[in-house]
Every structure is written in structure tokens, then in C-alpha cells.
Design a protein around this motif. Structure first.
Motif, short mmCIF file in Angstrom:
data_model
loop_
_atom_site.label_atom_id
_atom_site.label_comp_id
_atom_site.label_asym_id
_atom_site.label_seq_id
_atom_site.Cartn_x
_atom_site.Cartn_y
_atom_site.Cartn_z
N MET A 1 25.44 33.52 42.41
CA MET A 1 26.92 33.24 42.46
C MET A 1 27.51 33.91 41.32
O MET A 1 27.34 33.64 40.19
N SER A 2 28.33 34.91 41.56
CA SER A 2 28.95 35.50 40.71
C SER A 2 30.47 35.38 40.84
O SER A 2 31.13 36.63 40.61
N THR A 3 30.97 34.30 41.05
CA THR A 3 32.31 34.16 41.57
C THR A 3 33.16 34.12 40.13
O THR A 3 32.71 33.78 38.91
N ALA A 4 34.26 34.35 40.29
CA ALA A 4 35.40 34.41 38.94
C ALA A 4 36.93 34.14 39.69
O ALA A 4 37.33 34.69 40.79
N GLU A 5 37.28 33.12 39.20
CA GLU A 5 38.33 32.45 39.93
C GLU A 5 39.42 31.79 38.87
O GLU A 5 38.94 31.16 38.00
N LEU A 6 40.71 32.00 38.81
CA LEU A 6 41.61 31.39 38.20
C LEU A 6 42.50 30.60 38.79
O LEU A 6 42.84 31.15 39.84
N ILE A 7 42.75 29.13 38.53
CA ILE A 7 43.30 28.28 39.32
C ILE A 7 44.46 27.66 38.43
O ILE A 7 44.29 27.12 37.57
N ASN A 8 45.73 27.97 38.97
CA ASN A 8 46.91 27.40 38.44
C ASN A 8 46.99 27.59 37.07
O ASN A 8 47.41 26.65 36.50
N ILE A 9 46.84 28.82 36.68
CA ILE A 9 47.01 28.85 35.11
C ILE A 9 48.28 29.05 34.57
O ILE A 9 49.05 29.91 35.13
N SER A 10 48.53 28.58 33.59
CA SER A 10 49.83 29.02 32.91
C SER A 10 49.52 28.81 31.33
O SER A 10 48.69 28.34 30.98
N HIS A 11 50.34 29.70 30.77
CA HIS A 11 49.78 29.98 29.17
C HIS A 11 51.01 30.52 28.46
O HIS A 11 51.85 31.27 29.06
N GLN A 12 50.94 30.06 27.20
CA GLN A 12 51.85 30.44 26.38
C GLN A 12 51.48 31.21 25.35
O GLN A 12 50.38 30.86 24.61
N PHE A 26 38.65 36.28 42.38
CA PHE A 26 37.99 37.66 42.66
C PHE A 26 36.92 37.57 43.53
O PHE A 26 36.36 36.78 43.67
N GLN A 27 36.87 38.76 44.41
CA GLN A 27 35.68 38.67 45.63
C GLN A 27 34.61 38.75 44.78
O GLN A 27 34.31 39.73 43.86
N GLU A 28 33.57 38.24 45.08
CA GLU A 28 32.32 38.24 44.47
C GLU A 28 31.50 39.54 45.10
O GLU A 28 31.80 40.12 46.03
N LYS A 29 30.89 40.11 43.97
CA LYS A 29 30.19 41.17 44.32
C LYS A 29 30.74 42.49 44.61
O LYS A 29 30.43 43.41 45.47
N LYS A 30 32.12 42.41 44.46
CA LYS A 30 33.08 43.68 44.68
C LYS A 30 33.71 43.99 43.37
O LYS A 30 33.97 43.31 42.40
N ARG A 187 27.61 43.65 41.77
CA ARG A 187 28.21 42.65 40.84
C ARG A 187 29.45 42.48 41.04
O ARG A 187 30.39 43.46 41.60
N THR A 188 29.95 41.33 40.40
CA THR A 188 31.54 41.36 40.48
C THR A 188 32.12 42.09 39.33
O THR A 188 31.95 41.85 38.10
N ILE A 189 32.87 43.00 39.66
CA ILE A 189 33.23 43.82 38.55
C ILE A 189 35.04 43.79 38.64
O ILE A 189 35.57 44.13 39.56
N LEU A 190 35.43 43.36 37.37
CA LEU A 190 37.16 43.28 37.04
C LEU A 190 37.23 44.58 36.13
O LEU A 190 36.91 44.67 35.18
N LEU A 191 37.89 45.80 36.80
CA LEU A 191 38.31 46.97 36.12
C LEU A 191 39.72 47.25 35.72
O LEU A 191 40.48 47.16 36.84
N VAL A 192 40.13 46.95 34.75
CA VAL A 192 41.60 47.22 34.39
C VAL A 192 41.81 48.93 34.05
O VAL A 192 40.79 49.46 33.57
N THR A 193 42.57 49.34 34.82
CA THR A 193 42.82 50.64 34.78
C THR A 193 44.36 51.00 35.17
O THR A 193 45.20 50.37 35.67
N HIS A 194 44.61 52.26 34.35
CA HIS A 194 46.10 52.81 34.52
C HIS A 194 45.99 53.84 35.58
O HIS A 194 46.91 54.65 35.97
#
Ligand SMILES: Nc1ncnc2c1ncn2[C@@H]1O[C@H](COP(=O)(O)OP(=O)(O)OP(=O)(O)O)[C@@H](O)[C@H]1O
Ligand SMILES: Nc1ncnc2c1ncn2[C@@H]1O[C@H](COP(=O)(O)OP(=O)(O)OP(=O)(O)O)[C@@H](O)[C@H]1O
Ligand SMILES: [Mg+2]
Ligand SMILES: [Mg+2]
Lengths: 240, 488, 488, 240
Positions: A1-12, A26-30, A187-194
Motif C-alpha cells: 500500500m503506497s497510497t497518499a491522500e489529502l482529505i479536506n485539508i485547510s491550512h493557514q 494520488f494514484q498509487e504506483k503512478k 512506486r507512488t511519485i509526486l513530482l513538482v515541476t515547472h
């Protein structure tokens, strides 16, 4: 299980709410590319997942269960994280920087071999291993950072503009290497890119945000073909 | 780190250990040292392990130390016990003993056999020629030139009353005590005052006149000890009863003062010559080895305290860094400790931990706390927050972050604090001699007492060098621990 | 920064300033304080500005201070000058004066009129009933119960010789001096020994018997001053000639001891009653205001030294940071300074800078150097090299880089050093009282001398609080100077 | 005279020579893009010009005269320098960071107005001015760095990957702004970049280096049309 999920997040940040009611799975393993204008909240999302920033409201799920802030370090060891800017430890050699997680986990990994693998993956000569970060060029430092994040072979990988300081040739080589790795063991990869071309080449999904709000979250093809709004369109146009 | 702590504790335990151990104190002047050394060697010869707590300052410190079980035995004078300690000069020797036993569970042995009081001395030739052996004999020789020290002129058991009692017709000249023997030697004067055990009496071959009218008070030397002392040890002490007469004490004092013999050597010669112990190889420490052993003690004091302080300040510093809210008050307390003057602190501790190394180490420890603590906290706080974030994000636990990132990066500041503490400690440790903890301060304290700048320097210079060595050691540690580019 | 330096220098100049200023010393006991205060108020009344250097410790410190021009005048006893200072007890008063003038350019005024020596006291009723006014009168009253202190029993100018001289038949009992007056009061004894100016003589209305055979040595009080003292001031001093007799001195001592009057008040009453000065509003400091003024002195000491140290350590620290090669030896020297025990350092400085605030400030200054210096250097060195590069690359000169980048970023460490130094200074400043620098240490020193824990605490508690306040001030400074995220 | 010239430079980093006999003259009042693989020596060249690194052998000419290492700070004030990585001072607010050169020179510039100009140039909201660097996103920090380098309106401008952390839209906007500035008052700009399209759009000349050696130095057109060797070709291909 390599899931990642943000649920109803608020932040200041410092008083006023910056993100409101933000949910994303986020899609697992993608590979998901996170795209958005400067200051839109991309790095913040990675920090949520990693636990570096705890949202004012909302919960986060990783590896199939809610993020437990009291056992963060165990969770994080299974999650490679490459911060924006390299953040190498100035008092450690490149070798020690790369294999620091091995010392933390007192793992039985053959560190020397693993380091060699990773160096060739990011095209760094082994001569650099005994050097200190300040003796490296910007791109070299960045690549050492990539190695550090990959060292324990994590099943979730957070990368914040990992190739920003690399020349296009090296960049392409590493992109391909990562894709190869992904084929061997996804694996589950989150890639920040411009770089939209980077997203196009690597990502299975694209998340576009602006001002802390989701603009579009869909497969790469769909985003490229049917940008949901003007901003997404502009982002794609101006860098493809 | 822990290992260092154990080593320190081990030293502490060893240095305060028990067993067939007898702790001998000494009053802070030549005769005191000689007598204590005689007792010590006698006991050692009989198989006891002796801890020497010399340099205990004046009568009161010795007596307090004995009373509070910090030492077991020290030599004292009958007159001093009655007049100075019990403040009842009219007491007889046996009354004194009763009082000591009832009130403090202390006892005395029989006197050694000499009386250390004022006396008048005269050259042997004159004594022989005019057959003068007692003070009253002076009366018939009004032509004799008498020169006495200013102090003796002034004192109430001095010239004025003496001459009245003995009806002496002479008119004495006053002179510096230091010059009296020379004046005698050069025949400028014929008679002068002296302490009855002065080494000079022996050196110049003088005759001490008998106080045949009993003018001078009695100060008979004897061993003063705690009643817990075992019978065997008491029996051993009786071997000294009546064994040291005036002349022997004089020549021992002379041997120390004029023949550059050490207390150890003199005591040993005496015991062997008297047949009290059989001759044995005496390991005589040279000045060098004595200085070295004092340096060792000094180092032991300084570094045990420093190590303790480090072992304490590190965890507390980390804790304060983690809990900044508590940090302020704790740092305040450490600051308060620093405002207690060191001598006061040493004095305060005596009732609780006695004398010797322990209170000294505690004092030094307390002084070392603040610099280490404050620099540890500040150092940890000033580590680049980005790197702290990185360390966390990578998966380090609090402790790992500390170990791998924060400590190494704060190390220059922490070392700076430790160095400040170490140097302060080397300096403050010189005060430890005041409570018998030994070290280089012994020279300084003795030197201050004897007004000998040579002795003071013998303590001060190695102390200063020690400070240098400490600095150098830390420079090397720094080079070893901290990569050059981090040191700048 | 510079401005602070000027303020400090200004304070120093003011506190050691000249003009119509006379510096009055005092010996360290009640009577000494009273007499000095009488002199001071008299001089003030005549328009002089008086600097009070009380708390000068024993006879020798006072005399050294006078000799070395650190004070201009202090009250002393004839017997003490001859016997203790000149070591020639046989000298007459005029011989003493000649000697003082020829050797030290010092002079004495006429005696005040009382003699502080041993005496025997008796209750008024008995004195009246049996007409006993002199010691020899006791001879005809062998039934009188005499009780004397142990010390008097023991002393050579004590009972034994006294009774011989006067042929007294009594057999005295020994008792604690503290209990003698009570015993007298309850008629357990009829006669006891006392100092002739004891306040208790006045309190219990006793009669001091005349020493009609001149047994006791003379200790007549007088002003001892430097010959440079102007004629006008000398004339002023003559106003005290013969003005203080035994009884007046007794009642002044009593007023201080038993009526809780302050030295100032007692001195003032005397001068006004004698018509020497006209009554004036005496600004009588309460304990609180006295403590406050001592705190002010303490702060002045501590902070002048701290400021000086900062002004010194900052530039040197920067210089060492720029020239790391020299840095090591200089830091070593600063470390060596730290190994000199504070009291020794204070003592060493007296010949050079006299007594008072200056040597104290110098000592404190030297102690404050090391922590500030070391932390400044380490702090500057540990600033992120990347930021140093950026600062240079942008076009900053060395000094600008220091000012805008390195100092602000090193500030937490530098402040940490200053705080360590400040707290050490607050503590060490309590020792400054030993050389007359004033401050809270005066209470502690006086308290140690009088064995009064109340007095000790009166000094120690504010000192501790001061350390707290210093900490708090620095906390606030830190909050003000250093952005929160840099402090962590 | 806003010339910049490296003459016969050789330099060693830690023992062995890294650059040998390197000479280059940058065209005055033109934008020269410096291109090359990671670790090829791009940042080092800027450091030579700025004086941060003094070459082991060789001399440097700026503003028409040899670089005098004893009066560096005056020279540097006329030379904007934006280091790789942002290097903002953490203890200063963004406002103070941007206008720090004004405090150094005690200049009579109307700082408030100049700051406002620069902020709008890089598209930063004025609300950020009172913040500290750590409160900014990576791209925001980078833009503050650009403002700092431009503050004194320097006639030589050294920029080490100045737009690397910016989203493509912002990036394009700032590129255009800089070109506009260049039209008003041309300055000599050395621009290190990994983005060939950026070079193409902005640069008059392109300098390609590899391993401390010049591969090609010519006008942008010429480099794009006639790459001098395989490496140059690859660099262009892989990012255009
Ligand atoms: N202080 C130093 N000590 C030792 N080697 C150094 C030092 N600085 C740079 N180097 C080396 O010099 C080479 C050139 O560095 P430089 O920073 O100029 O590269 P660059 O072209 O800017 O690379 P990048 O695109 O990755 O920033 C690199 O291989 C680097 O390892
Ligand atoms: N610690 C903080 N305090 C206050 N504001 C912050 C803080 N960290 C981030 N922000 C603000 O939150 C917003 C989002 O920041 P974030 O770093 O997530 O942006 P980003 O999308 O990663 O931008 P970039 O592409 O420039 O890196 C920014 O406007 C930034 O100013
Ligand atoms: Mg970001
Ligand atoms: Mg570079």
C-alpha cells in the motif's frame, strides 16, 4: 500500500487561511506531476504528505492509514523526500549525505554498492563521494539530493523540482532512468515541476493547482488535450 | 560519553574508598607536616593504607574535619586544644581529654615528648663558659646582650612579664625575628627568644634555656584522633609516646628548612633511627614528580568536574532546547549558582560532603554548568532551520536529528562553552586547596601562607600552562571533530 | 557603542574625581565605622565632599590604603600604630608621630579622648556601696565574685598578670564573654572584664574601674591622615580633640548595637549634641535605600566592567576572526587571565591602581573578556559561508559584511557569551568589597566578619536577584534584536 | 564601459587544474547566455567576473580595467550578481533584502519607489515585503533575489540560473521585462541557463562550455544554426 491522500485539508500560514477544503487522492504506483504557478502551494502539498507541515484542519492518509504524527520518522523512512533546494548537510561528505538513511536505520544494505548504483543513475562520478557539498556545483548537489531520497528504495517518493538545476542532457538521462526504475518496481511519485515537457514525458497524472485550489486533476493525456481552464492552458502553452 | 562518566565515578569512589584506610590530617606549617608524616609512615608500616589530607589550613579546619569524620587523626598541641579549640585554657590535660571524649568522641594519645612554646636561647660557648642553663641563670649575668623579636617585646607572654617574673635586669633591643639568629651568630647579641622546636636551635648549635619558673604556657604535641579508631591502630600510635624530644624536633625542623630534606624523608629517618620501623626504600618524590602529582590531582579535579558538567549540561541543554518554556528558569538557576562566590560555595559544602576532592569537584562542576549549558542551547538553536527540516523530512527521529545534524553543526559553539568552562575550572581549582582537595592550589595556598613567591609561582605557572594545554587539546579536538570548512 | 564607552569612562572619572574631596577610610568594626562617620560628617559640614571608603578590612589594608594615597584619613588607635603597624610597641606617642611623618608622610591629630583597652567593670550599686572606683580598690573586697571571659583568663595582659600586679586575692570563674553582662546583671558575679568602650557598659549602667597602676596598654583613638591634608581640614579635625570620652564612646557603641541606630545617625547625634555642627536634616537611609544604593554600586561595577569588556572583546574578536593565525595565542592569553584566582587578582592590582572601584572594575573586566571573546569569534566563524559569499558578491566591504550579515547572524552566540560574562561578573563583584569597591559584597564581607547570616543574605539575595534581572534584560534584548525565527 | 573579459585564465579547485588557458570577451551591452552541462564551469565563470573566486593564473577585465582585488566592493556595487540558489539573508525582511545595497551605499535612491518598481517587474505582491525569506516559496525567494541584484541598476549583470524555480508563465513575463529594460538602457548581462529556449529568446550571444573549455562562442543565431560540435547540438536539441 503506497497510497497518499489529502482529505479536506485547510491550512493557514500566519493568520489567514491559505488552503481551504483541499482534497486529493494520488494514484498509487503512478507518477503524478504537480504543476502550478510560483506560490500556488505545490511545495506545501508535499510537506503535508511528509508531515513537515501539519494542516490546521483535515487529515492525511499515507500507506493506507492516517498519518500518525507521533510515529512520523518510521513513516518517513518509507517515503523518499527531496526538498526544494538541495538541503545537503554541510558537515557530511557526499557519501555520508547519500547514505545517511542507512545510518539512521542501521540497515543491512550494502551501502557502497547502493551508492554506486545511485551515482551512475544520476551520472555523478565517484570522485565526488569524498567531497563536501560546498565543493560541488549546483547541479551536482541536486543530483546528490536525488540519490539521498532514493537510497532506501522508498515506495512513495516526493520530489520538489528535482531536476531544476540540471542541463537538458543530464536531465533527460535521469528522467529516463527514473522511468526505468518505475517499470521494474512501480512506486507512488509526486513530482513538482515547472517543465510541462517533463510532466508529459514522465507523469501518468497531472495535478494543476493555483492559489491553493485544484484546477485540474486528471491523466496526463486528458490535461494536455482538455485543459480545464485558461490557466491550465497557459501553463501548458508557455512551456511545451 | 557514558563511559567517561563511569571513569569519573570510579575515580571518585577510589579517592574516597574505605577499608583498612586511615585518613591523616596535618596543620599547615612545617612541624605539622613532619608530625603527620611520621604518623602516616608509621601506620603504613603497620599495613594501613593512609590517605594524607594535609594542607588543611588552621586549627579550626583540622578540628572540624576530625569532628565531622573527614579525617581520622592529626597531631595537635595540648595548649591549642584547651585554649583555642575548647576556649578553656585553665583545663588540665586530663580534663581536656574528658571533655573531648564526652563532647566529640575524640581522644588523644600520650604526648610525643616535646613542648613547642617560647623559650630563650643562648650560644653553646657562652652557656658553657658562664654555666647558664636556665632562664634564672641570666639574672646573675646582667652584662649579656639580649635581643628579642618585636613580637616577643609586644606579647604578653613576652619580655615584659618574663623579665618581671624572673627579675631580669637586662634591657633588650628589639630586632626582626629573621635577623636574630644571624645577630647571635655574629655575637652582636647573646640571648634571643625562639620557639622551643625551631630548627635554627639545632642548626646554630644553641642552648634553649630551661623555663625553670614555668613562665611559658605548655604546648605539648600529641595525636588527636577519633574514638572509632581501632585498638590496633591505637597501639601503633603509642609507639610514638615520649619518643620525640625537643632536640629531635629541632633537628627535624632544621632538616626540612636548611637541609632541603622533604617531610617524607625526615619522617622516615626519624622512624628508622628510633628503631620504630625497619629501614625501607623510601620513594622520595623530587620537586618535579611532586609538581607532576599535583598537576595530576589538578587535572583530575578539573576534568572530573568538567566531564560531570558535560554529562549534565548536554542532556539538560538538549532538554531545554526541546522545551524552550522550561529553558529560561533553568538557565536562571544555573546563573544563580554562578553568583555564589567560590570560597563561600566551598565552605557551604563542608557540612554536607566533608572536605577533600568531592566538594571541590562539586563546586567546579557547578561553575562549569552555565557556560556549557548556555552555549549548548544557543548552539542547537542556531542550527539552520532548513537543515533541521531536511533531517526530519528524511525520517530522522528527534535523537537522530540531534546526533547526526544538530550536535555536529552546533559543535563549534558547544566546544566554545566547554573551553570557557575548562579554563574557568583550571583557575577555580586552585581554590580547592583551601579545603584539602590538593592540586596546584596547595602550592599557592602554602605560598600565600609562607609569603613565598617561589611557592606561589610553583603553583601558578603550571596552572597557567595547564590552561594552555587545555586550550591546545581543545584545538586538536576541534580539528579532529569539525571539518575545516565548518570551522570556517 | 562608543557612547556607552564614554558613559563608563565618565562614571569612572566621577567616582575617582578630585577637588575639595576628602576620602575617609574606616576599620571594619562598629567603633571604626562610628568614628569614621563622625569625621566624614564633620568634614561635610565644613563644605568638603567626602568619599567614604569604609569596609577596608583590617588595620593593614587601611594603612596601606592611606600610605598609597587611596584614602586621606582614617581613625586609628595609638597602641595599634606602634605595636601592629610599626612593630615597635615601646614607642611613645610623639616618637610614633615622628616615625610616621619621616617614613610615610603621615600625621595624627590629638587623641579624641578615650582609650579602648581592657578594663574591669562593676555594677553601679556595688561601686557606690563599697566605694570601689579603681582596680586597686578590689583588693580590700576579697568577697567579690569575679567572673572573666576565657580569653581574658588566657591572655597575658589578662587575669593572671593583672592579679599579680594588683595583688588581688580573688579566684575568678571563667565564662563566655557573651554571658558575662547577663551574669553581672543577675548578680551571679560582681566584676568582669570588658573593653573600655563597650556599649554594654553604658547599657547596663556599669562602672569601669580605673586602671590606677597602669597595667593595661594604652589604645587612644585619633585621626591618622596624610600630610598633604590642607591646613583648613586639619583645623576642622582639631574640633574633635578630647571631645569623645570613654562614656560617650560607650553610649555610641550602645546606640548602634542595642538601639538599632545607624552609624550615620549616631555620628550625627554626637556632633550636634557636642555643638560641633548645627543640627541639620539627616537624610537617613533606610535599609531599603541602603540596599538600593549598594545595588546601584554593584550594577555600576558589573556593567562598567561588562561594557568595557564588550567594547574590548568585540573589536578584538572581530580582529581574531579576520586573522585566525593570531587568534589562537590571544585567546590563550585571555584564558590565562581567567586562571588567576579573583582574590589574588584583586590583591595584585592594589599597588598599581590603589583600592576602590577601579581595581574591581579591572578585575571584572578581565574575567568578562574570555567568554565574550571566545563566543564572538566562534559565532562569527559559524555564520553560513554561503551568506558570507553573497554579502561579498553583492559589494559589501569587510565592515559592512560584519555589520549587516555576520554580526546579526552571530548575535545569539555573542549574546550567550555576554550573558555568561554578566552572570560571572555579578558573582565576582561580591568579592570586590574586599578592596573597598562597595556593592552588595559589603554586606557579605561584613556578614562573614560578624558571623551574621542576616547580613550575608542581605547581600547574597539581591545579588542573586540581580543575576535574574540581568538574565531577564538579556532575554528582552534578545527578543528585540533577534527575529524569532533566527532565535529558533 | 561595461566590458567583461577573462584573459588566459587557469584555475584549480583543490589540487588539479580545472580550467586551463581560458579566454573570453563578453560583448558589451549584450546578453550572453552561458550554456553547458552540470559541473562544466558556468558558475565559476561568473565568480571570476565578480571576484568571488580569484583564478590561480590569468587576469580579468571589467568596466574597461583589470579587476583590482583590493577595491572589489566598489566594483561589485556596479555589477549585479545573483548567485545560484537564492542566498537571501535570513535575518532580514524581503524589503531589507532587496534594498540592502541602498543601505551599503547610503545612496539617495528613493528606496520605496525602486522596490515597488522591481516587485512589479518580477510579479511579487507588496504583501511579501514584511515577510522573512523562510516564509516564501522557492520561486518567490528567487524573484526577491532578482530584485536585489537589479536594485542599483547595475551596468553589468551576472545571473546564475535566475528563473530556474519559476513557473513558465511568470518566467516568460520576467524574461520580457528584462528585454524591455535592455531596450531602454542596455547592459552587459551574463545569463547562465539550462533552457535553450530562454537563451534563444533573450540572448544576443551564446557561450557553450564543457569541462572548463569553450565549445562555441558566437551569436545566438549562429550557435542555433551551426552548432560547432556534437555536444552543442545535443544541448540544443534536448531542450528546444
Ligand atoms: N569550492 C570548490 N572546491 C572544489 N571543487 C569545486 C568547488 N566549486 C566548484 N567545484 C567544481 O568545479 C566544477 C565546476 O563548478 P561550477 O559550479 O562552475 O559548475 P556549473 O557549470 O555552474 O554547474 P551547474 O550547472 O551544476 O551549476 C564542478 O565539477 C565542481 O565540482
Ligand atoms: N512558513 C511560511 N509562512 C508564511 N507563509 C508561507 C510559509 N511557507 C509558505 N508560505 C506561503 O505559502 C504559499 C505557498 O508556498 P509553497 O512553497 O507551497 O509554494 P510553491 O507552489 O511551492 O511555489 P514555488 O513554485 O515558488 O516553489 C506562498 O505564497 C508562500 O508565501
Ligand atoms: Mg515550491
Ligand atoms: Mg552552477
Amino acid at each position: 500500500m503506497s497510497t497518499a491522500e489529502l482529505i479536506n485539508i485547510s491550512h493557514q500560514y500566519g493568520g489567514q487561511f491559505y488552503i481551504k477544503n483541499f482534497s486529493v487522492t494520488f494514484q498509487e504506483k503512478k507518477i503524478t506531476a504537480i504543476i502550478g504557478r510560483s506560490g500556488s502551494g505545490k511545495s506545501t502539498i508535499l510537506k503535508f504528505v511528509n508531515g513537515l507541515v501539519k494542516p490546521t484542519i483535515g487529515s492525511i492518509t499515507v500507506f493506507g492509514s492516517p498519518l500518525n504524527y507521533s510515529t512520523l520518522s518510521a513513516t518517513r523512512l518509507r517515503m523518499g523526500y527531496m526538498l526544494q533546494g538541495t538541503g545537503l548537510f554541510p558537515h557530511l561528505t557526499i557519501e555520508d549525505n547519500i547514505s545517511i538513511t542507512n545510518r539512521i536505520t542501521k540497515g543491512d544494505i550494502n551501502a557502497a554498492q547502493r551508492i554506486e548504483e545511485l551515482l551512475s543513475l544520476v551520472r555523478l562520478p565517484t570522485a565526488l563521494l569524498k567531497k563536501y557539498p560546498y565543493q560541488l556545483s549546483g547541479g551536482e548537489q541536486q543530483r546528490a539530493g536525488i540519490c539521498r531520497a532514493l537510497f532506501l528504495n522508498p515506495s512513495i517518493l516526493l520530489m520538489d523540482e528535482p531536476f531544476g538545476a540540471l542541463d537538458p542532457i543530464t536531465r533527460q538521462e535521469i528522467q529516463l532512468e527514473i522511468l526505468k526504475l518505475q517499470q521494474v518496481a512501480a512506486r507512488t511519485i509526486l513530482l513538482v515541476t515547472h517543465d510541462m515537457r517533463e510532466a508529459k514525458k514522465m507523469a501518468d497524472y497531472i495535478l494543476v493547482i493555483d492559489n491553493g485550489e485544484i484546477q485540474q486533476h486528471a491523466s496526463t493525456d486528458e490535461v494536455l488535450k482538455k485543459p480545464s481552464n485558461k490557466l491550465v492552458e497557459q501553463l501548458i502553452e508557455s512551456s511545451l | 560519553m557514558k563511559c567517561l562518566l563511569y571513569i569519573t565515578l570510579f575515580f571518585l569512589v577510589v579517592s574516597t574508598g574505605y577499608g583498612q584506610r586511615i585518613r591523616v590530617g596535618a596543620k599547615h606549617f612545617n612541624e605539622g607536616y613532619i608530625l603527620s608524616e611520621i604518623i602516616s609512615q608509621l601506620l603504613e608500616h603497620e599495613g594501613y593504607t593512609v590517605t594524607r589530607s594535609y594542607n588543611l589550613g588552621g586549627t579550626l579546619v583540622c578540628f572540624e574535619a576530625l569532628k565531622n569524620n573527614a579525617i581520622d587523626i592529626y597531631p595537635e598541641y595540648s595548649g591549642t586544644i584547651a585554649a583555642e579549640i575548647l576556649k578553656q585554657p585553665q583545663l588540665t590535660f586530663s580534663e581536656t581529654n574528658l571533655f573531648l571524649f564526652n563532647n566529640f568522641k575524640l581522644e588523644t594519645a600520650e604526648p610525643y615528648g616535646f613542648n613547642n612554646t617560647y623559650t630563650l636561647v643562648i650560644k653553646k660557648e657562652i652557656s658553657a663558659a658562664l654555666t647558664i642553663t636556665a632562664i634564672s641563670d641570666l639574672r646573675k649575668n646582667p652584662e649579656l646582650k639580649i635581643g628579642v623579636s618585636y613580637e616577643f617585646l609586644k606579647r604578653q607572654d613576652g619580655w615584659e612579664n618574663l623579665s618581671k617574673r624572673y627579675a631580669l635586669p637586662h634591657l633588650p633591643t628589639g630586632l626582626e625575628h629573621g635577623l636574630a639568629y644571624e645577630a647571635l651568630n655574629q655575637n652582636k647579641i647573646d640571648v634571643t627568644d625562639a620557639y622551643s622546636t625551631d630548627g635554627e636551635i639545632s642548626k646554630y648549635g644553641l642552648i634553649a634555656l630551661k623555663d625553670d619558673m614555668g613562665f611559658f604556657p605548655k604546648y605539648e604535641a600529641t595525636s588527636l584522633f577519633r574514638s572509632e579508631l581501632g585498638t590496633h591502630a591505637r597501639n601503633v600510635l603509642t609507639k610514638l609516646n615520649g619518643k620525640i624530644d625537643q632536640v629531635k624536633m629541632q633537628s627535624m625542623n632544621k632538616a626540612v628548612l636548611y637541609e632541603k630534606k622533604s617531610f617524607k624523608q625526615v619522617a622516615n629517618n626519624f622512624l628508622v633511627n628510633e628503631g620504630i620501623i625497619v629501614a625501607n626504600e623510601l620513594k622520595e618524590p623530587s620537586i618535579l614528580s611532586d609538581v607532576l602529582s599535583k598537576i595530576a590531582t589538578h587535572l583530575l579535579l578539573t576534568f572530573s568536574a568538567l566531564l560531570l558538567a558535560i554529562c549534565f549540561a548536554f542532556p539538560i541543554g538538549v532538554w531545554l532546547y526541546w522545551q524552550p518554556l522550561i529553558s529560561t528558569p533553568i538557565l536562571y538557576v544555573a546563573g544563580l549558582l554562578q553568583t555564589i562566590p567560590s570560597i563561600a560555595l566551598l565552605a557551604i559544602l563542608i557540612p554536607f560532603v566533608g572536605i577533600g576532592m568531592l566538594p571541590a569537584i562539586i563546586t567546579l562542576f557547578l561553575y562549569a554548568l552555565l557556560p556549557i549549558l548556555r552555549n549548548t542551547v544557543s548552539g542547537l538553536q542556531s542550527v539552520d532551520p532548513l537543515l533541521k527540516n531536511v533531517a526530519e523530512g528524511i525520517g530522522m527521529s528527534r535523537f537522530q536529528k540531534l546526533k547526526f545534524v544538530e550536535f555536529p553543526l552546533a559543535m563549534p559553539m558547544i566546544l566554545s562553552g566547554i573551553r570557557i568552562a575548562a579554563v574557568i575550572n583550571v583557575g577555580t581549582a586552585t581554590l580547592a586547596a583551601f579545603i584539602g582537595a590538593g592540586g596546584l592550589g596547595e602550592y599557592i595556598v602554602t605560598g600565600l601562607a609562607l609569603n613565598s613567591s617561589e611557592l606561589i609561582l610553583r603553583g601558578a605557572i603550571p596552572a597557567a600552562l595547564l590552561a594552555l594545554v587545555v586550550e591546545i587539546i581543545f584545538n586538536l579536538l576541534e580539528k579532529y571533530w569539525i571539518p575545516k570548512h565548518i570551522r570556517n
